[in-house]
Design a protein around this motif. Sequence first.
Motif, short mmCIF file in Angstrom:
data_model
loop_
_atom_site.label_atom_id
_atom_site.label_comp_id
_atom_site.label_asym_id
_atom_site.label_seq_id
_atom_site.Cartn_x
_atom_site.Cartn_y
_atom_site.Cartn_z
N ASP A 117 0.83 -1.20 0.00
CA ASP A 117 0.00 0.00 0.00
C ASP A 117 0.87 1.25 0.00
O ASP A 117 0.57 2.23 -0.68
CB ASP A 117 -0.93 0.01 1.21
N ARG A 118 1.94 1.20 0.78
CA ARG A 118 2.83 2.35 0.84
C ARG A 118 3.55 2.54 -0.49
O ARG A 118 3.74 3.66 -0.95
CB ARG A 118 3.85 2.16 1.97
N LYS A 176 2.44 1.83 -3.40
CA LYS A 176 1.48 2.44 -4.34
C LYS A 176 1.37 3.94 -4.09
O LYS A 176 1.33 4.75 -5.03
CB LYS A 176 0.12 1.78 -4.21
#
Length: 497
Positions: A258-259, A261
């Motif tokens: 997620d980070r 992205k």
Amino acid sequence: MTYEFGRRSEVKELRLQMDAKATISRRQGRSQTCPLMNMKATPQSDLNRRDFLKGGSAATLMVLMGGVPINAAEEKKAEGSAEETHYKGEAPPLNVGVIGCGLWAREILKTLALLPNAHVVALCDTYAPFLKRAGDLAPKAERYADCAKVLENKDVQGVIVATPSHQHKEIVLAALKAGKHVYCEAPIATTLEDAREIALAAKATLKLNFQAGLQNRSDKQLANLCNFVRTGVLGKPLKARCQFHKKMSWRLTSPNPDREKAINWRLNKAISLGLVGELGIHQADVVNWYLLARPVAVTGFGSLTQWKDGRDVPDSAMAVFEYPNGVLFNYETTIGNSFDADLNMFYGTDCAIMLRDRRAWMFKEVDAPLLGWEVYAKKDAFYKESGIALGAGQSKQEAQAKKATDAVDEKSALQYALEAFLINSHNHTAAVEDFNAAYDPNDVAGLKEYLAGQEKNRLAAAGFKEGYESAVTVIKANEAVVKGQKITFQKEWFELG
């Protein structure tokens, strides 16, 4: 009613008088014509050229190309002379907060550390590792995960917004509302609507200084070269060409998907202006600045051929801009190959000028008119051409045997820009205080007139107008690249009312 400057403002005017000479006149009332097209060489412009050509011997490659090296650095004054302009931190400190602590923000922090009047008192980022790394560069600064807390801090006088471009609007508007001076990285926004909202808010907030992160506008090297180009030395302007070549993935890594992205927002065309907008904005702005014109149309091309890793932003792109009077500007970029790096070229009927690494060279046409100083200048032969070496003292016969040396400007464009933000912000606040002490604080029209009179004291910097126009230029250029089509600029896109 005419407003006169208070004593404190007059003192600042004297202190900054010489630095203000480098300030380029604001582009006001520009029409859809290119002023350089009708510019003629005059004895005064010849004098300006002669004054401009300071030290700098021909780099080997440029000599072989028949080039004329142009050194834009200001002539060094005698130490202690009245015209010495080296800034030594006379302006009082300004407390700043840096919002967004990624790679570029850390470069900003390193540069701020070189400025004696830069006090970094607050840092903000939602990602703890970034905040920690930034904290190592500014150990005395308070650390925040919420930018609202930075804006609530009464010790913070100005903020530097270095978050991803699509996040600028909310932060900038909140900062202005909180009474903070704002330095916003370029592009100031990724949509016309957001860019316009930021520019209008900055325009309306008379008591605060807003600066767009177009650092080339503050660079004395580039400003002096701009003056030289505007003397009409090109002859009739024909075209400009800029490029950026560097083999790199443009992707950052993180163990957290997620980070990863989030930090690779530049690779997502839904929120990124791509290579043309995120990197090319600085070169496109130089062309608008030097030509003193806005583009009237742009045709874009883009392809994704090297980095097929799930991104949807082209890794090679080209934007062909059309300017008034048939002047063309071709910007092309790739992150798949590094050959020939980056450069800016300006072509006219009398000469071409190459700008790279903050140095410039002139290549004259054989039928170009004499400017005067060539009679005494050193000549370097290459094949059938003759390149004129424009070094310190080269315009004097008695100096022909001397070898010119390169004048090196140790300040980076970013340092010039941040220095301008600190000093201009302090002086802006002082000017507002002077006005309030001498006149009616509620007289908005009077304050506007008073601040306009103080413009001559400002160090050169891109304001909301330049930031907005550059954003419009690259937002539409990126759209043309993504769609593979031609877009005609509407006059109202550039207008702020």
